[in-house]
Design a protein around this motif. Sequence first.
Motif, PDB file in Angstrom:
ATOM      1  N   GLN A 281     -20.527 -49.468  46.323  1.00 16.45           N
ATOM      2  CA  GLN A 281     -21.202 -50.186  47.404  1.00 16.45           C
ATOM      3  C   GLN A 281     -22.709 -49.990  47.311  1.00 16.45           C
ATOM      4  N   ARG A 303     -19.554 -54.163  45.932  1.00 14.79           N
ATOM      5  CA  ARG A 303     -19.811 -54.629  47.294  1.00 14.79           C
ATOM      6  C   ARG A 303     -21.302 -54.474  47.595  1.00 14.79           C
ATOM      7  N   VAL A 305     -24.132 -54.978  50.593  1.00 10.55           N
ATOM      8  CA  VAL A 305     -24.445 -55.242  51.997  1.00 10.55           C
ATOM      9  C   VAL A 305     -25.944 -55.488  52.089  1.00 10.55           C
ATOM     10  N   ASP A 312     -26.327 -55.952  60.914  1.00 14.55           N
ATOM     11  CA  ASP A 312     -25.711 -55.845  59.589  1.00 14.55           C
ATOM     12  C   ASP A 312     -25.291 -54.424  59.251  1.00 14.55           C
ATOM     13  N   GLY A 314     -23.360 -52.475  60.712  1.00 13.99           N
ATOM     14  CA  GLY A 314     -21.928 -52.306  60.909  1.00 13.99           C
ATOM     15  C   GLY A 314     -21.088 -52.776  59.735  1.00 13.99           C
ATOM     16  N   GLU A 315     -21.697 -53.529  58.798  1.00 16.54           N
ATOM     17  CA  GLU A 315     -20.971 -54.005  57.630  1.00 16.54           C
ATOM     18  C   GLU A 315     -20.837 -52.934  56.544  1.00 16.54           C
ATOM     19  N   ILE A 316     -21.577 -51.850  56.681  1.00 15.32           N
ATOM     20  CA  ILE A 316     -21.530 -50.789  55.667  1.00 15.32           C
ATOM     21  C   ILE A 316     -20.232 -50.010  55.812  1.00 15.32           C
ATOM     22  N   GLU A 317     -19.464 -49.936  54.724  1.00 13.10           N
ATOM     23  CA  GLU A 317     -18.216 -49.177  54.754  1.00 13.10           C
ATOM     24  C   GLU A 317     -18.513 -47.688  54.643  1.00 13.10           C
TER      25      GLU A 317
END
Length: 318
Positions: A281, A303, A305, A312, A314-317
């Motif tokens: 990521q 991935r 982001v 945005d 919150g999109e980080i795993e």
Amino acid sequence: MSVSANEDRFDVPTAFVFPGQGSQEPGMGRPFYEGCARARTVFERLDAAVDFELLSLCLEGDGDALRRTRITQPAVFATGITAHAAVVDRLGRVPQYVSGHSLGQYTALAAAGGLDPRTGVALVRKRGEVMERACEGVSGRMVAVLFVDPETVAAVCDGRDRLDVAGFNGPRQTVISGTETAVEAAVETLQETASGPCRVVDLEVGEAFHSPVVAPAERRFVDELEACSLADELRSPVVSDTTADVHEAPGEVVTDLESQITAAIDWSGVVDALRERGVEQYVEFPPAGTLGDLIAESHPGARVVTLESPGDVGEIER
């Protein structure tokens, strides 16, 4: 000292990446300044650390105002490091690695805890000044050559006066930099001799960076680097944007930066190094939109982001 072992890292192997000059855009600082109290506090501290209206330019500056190197560099740095403050404030974790593209390497060093952000913004302000001064009276140009393999581009540039490869951005994008005359001659040769398509795109910078033109700036700036105060350790290793080496101490990063102004940026090498170390990521910090595309080309399936606003994050795993 080495990287801290006492930090909470992401479960998904993650790299934070920071863009360089040319990524700037009007209003680039507004989303995080208005959307995160922590980012707003950091932005205001950075504004107080320089001798111009940094905050105003990041929030309201137009394209012409942001194009001048001594303004662009601290503005891009501030935008990235304040977004980073918002990420840390919300997630409370540090990535496995950080890296930056040219100027972005300073943001990466600060994000990794090796350099106080206020010191960093003043340092890149000085970097911008000496680079701008080195290019006075020189008609410089930087262009991205698309679809031609890097080896062919490098061969065309080899031996030409006041011209060099400035960046290996990906398998189908190589940046060349130098005087207007030298760049134009190289472009003509590439377009005449390329076996396939050859497209050329001018970069949104005002000078011939990462070329022999800015060698005087590099010599002047070494003293500034050597005098800057560093932390004892890094929270995350920093991958060099010129050698792709993995640095685990702040001093190693600064030594690497001493020759960065004229060195070619090897972003392909950075992504290769991160992929080999298991990164899955990438978090692209603002001003965003450039590095993500390059990463996707060099690391298919990873991935990415892209942070454009606090929403945005919150999109980080994790």
